[in-house]
Design an enzyme around this catalytic site. Sequence first.
Site, PDB file in Angstrom:
ATOM      1  N   GLU A 334       0.840  -1.196   0.000  1.00  0.00           N
ATOM      2  CA  GLU A 334       0.000   0.000   0.000  1.00  0.00           C
ATOM      3  C   GLU A 334       0.877   1.247   0.000  1.00  0.00           C
ATOM      4  O   GLU A 334       1.773   1.378   0.841  1.00  0.00           O
ATOM      5  CB  GLU A 334      -0.916   0.028   1.221  1.00  0.00           C
ATOM      6  CG  GLU A 334      -2.008  -1.017   1.192  1.00  0.00           C
ATOM      7  CD  GLU A 334      -3.001  -0.866   2.349  1.00  0.00           C
ATOM      8  OE1 GLU A 334      -4.067  -1.518   2.288  1.00  0.00           O
ATOM      9  OE2 GLU A 334      -2.721  -0.118   3.303  1.00  0.00           O
ATOM     10  N   CYS A 335       0.623   2.138  -0.925  1.00  0.00           N
ATOM     11  CA  CYS A 335       1.226   3.471  -0.982  1.00  0.00           C
ATOM     12  C   CYS A 335       2.752   3.391  -1.019  1.00  0.00           C
ATOM     13  O   CYS A 335       3.332   3.173  -2.073  1.00  0.00           O
ATOM     14  CB  CYS A 335       0.719   4.322   0.176  1.00  0.00           C
ATOM     15  SG  CYS A 335       0.867   6.107  -0.112  1.00  0.00           S
ATOM     16  N   ALA A 336       3.418   3.559   0.108  1.00  0.00           N
ATOM     17  CA  ALA A 336       4.873   3.462   0.128  1.00  0.00           C
ATOM     18  C   ALA A 336       5.338   2.122  -0.431  1.00  0.00           C
ATOM     19  O   ALA A 336       6.337   2.041  -1.154  1.00  0.00           O
ATOM     20  CB  ALA A 336       5.394   3.644   1.547  1.00  0.00           C
ATOM     21  N   LEU A 338       3.916   0.364  -2.698  1.00  0.00           N
ATOM     22  CA  LEU A 338       3.821   0.417  -4.159  1.00  0.00           C
ATOM     23  C   LEU A 338       5.072   1.058  -4.754  1.00  0.00           C
ATOM     24  O   LEU A 338       5.660   0.532  -5.702  1.00  0.00           O
ATOM     25  CB  LEU A 338       2.571   1.201  -4.563  1.00  0.00           C
ATOM     26  CG  LEU A 338       2.487   1.644  -6.030  1.00  0.00           C
ATOM     27  CD1 LEU A 338       2.401   0.446  -6.962  1.00  0.00           C
ATOM     28  CD2 LEU A 338       1.289   2.568  -6.233  1.00  0.00           C
ATOM     29  N   GLY A 428      -1.180  -0.816  -4.502  1.00  0.00           N
ATOM     30  CA  GLY A 428      -1.903   0.394  -4.867  1.00  0.00           C
ATOM     31  C   GLY A 428      -1.679   1.486  -3.845  1.00  0.00           C
ATOM     32  O   GLY A 428      -1.133   1.250  -2.761  1.00  0.00           O
TER      33      GLY A 428
END
Length: 464
Positions: A334-336, A338, A428
């Site tokens: 998630e986020c980082a 990704l 994502g």
Amino acid sequence: MSTPAVVIAAPASGSGKTTVATGLIGALRRSGSRVAPFKVGPDFIDPGYHALAAGRPGRNLDPVLVGDALIGPLYRHGSDDADIVVVEGVMGLFDGRIGAAATGTARGSTAHVAALLGAPVVLVVDARGQSHSVAALLHGFATFDHSVRIAGVILNRVGSARHDDVLRQACEQAGVPVLGSIPRADELSVPSRHLGLVTAVEHGRLAGAAVDAMTSLVARHVDLAAVQRAAAARVGDGAWSPASADPISGPVTVALAAGKAFSFGYPEHAELLRGAGATVAEFDPLADPLPADAAALVLPGGFPEQYGPELSANDGVRGQIRALAERGAPVHAECAGLTYLVDDLDGHPMCGVLSGSATFTDTLTLGYRDAVAVTDSPLHAIGERVVGHEFHRTTVRFGSGRQPAWRYSGRAGEIVQDGAVRAGVHAGYLHTHAAAHPEAIARFVATAASTTRLARCRAREEQK
């Protein structure tokens, strides 16, 4: 009887509620109470400071991410064996999800959570630049929504003894008890960056010193006994369990990235992984190798853009992660996470699991999203719907042939194809709360077990 609780709220952001909430947690603990800390909303940063003050995990209560029905059970789970709960609010007391229906209490607001818990609210008021007008402010907040009970006020940034006297008279006129009066203390500051405060794990010893200073300040200037008397909340029935499904048979190790670059995670995520039968092994991608026997990998959010050279320098773990993904093992990012999985981040080589480049930008992307899974993965079947939260200043330019993980409307109403799914990888920008989707965690662990068994069978065949 449910664990007593008090909600620390404010008329607006910047009033000092994080200082007061963190200091109150520490002061109550110092006085001998076992304190369970919570934060309203999806924020990952404040709970880190709460955890330092309480000596136990800081948790989140976000009805937008998990639904109203889970707030009471998650509260009971997180407050087990505690004497008192301190819940820090978000923004102003009645500020909630933008774009939500304007009926009743704003969804996801501090008032929403306080009403769901039946917990009293203590309002932190920044007293700079006002005196008698505090009475009108308190009257408005106390009468705006009768599902919320204002149990008292803590006056913050009080300039002098005379200022304190006038403010107390105004509070008495409004019928709101004063539970504390805190003078201006400019020395209490925690460094900030583009996404808010620097995380406690990054700030290290200085974070501990800041928490100690907040604790001492609140202990000197807030009536702890009065706060404890106000904390007479009862929450709804029901309990939450981290068991997400029948435990799998056979050992499965899930590697969980942690440390300075990957600190944005909810405690319930690891608890659900364990509840599904997995062994959770934390590691720091800045310096550590992948844990031995890792059958799956979770890469939470954080600040990898602050540590690009260091992450890139640990090429050993980058190669191990790439090899794990190539074997088809489930990877949840998630986020980082990704931005760590793509080819490079601001020119620094990353894991190369997904084709693409990540770059830091000047644009903050922030807000809740109603998302749908558009590709089958080890976490979600196509068509599954979730509510998640975006919180980043990076962007990823993917290579050709990408299969997105999510589809949702962005902040300007545009259709966003977020992240990527490739073999066992689901990555994502969207942050979700695992407690809202225990079946996804069970599916993830079951996939890891299945992949591991298949790999072992293949290895035995090759040895014949």
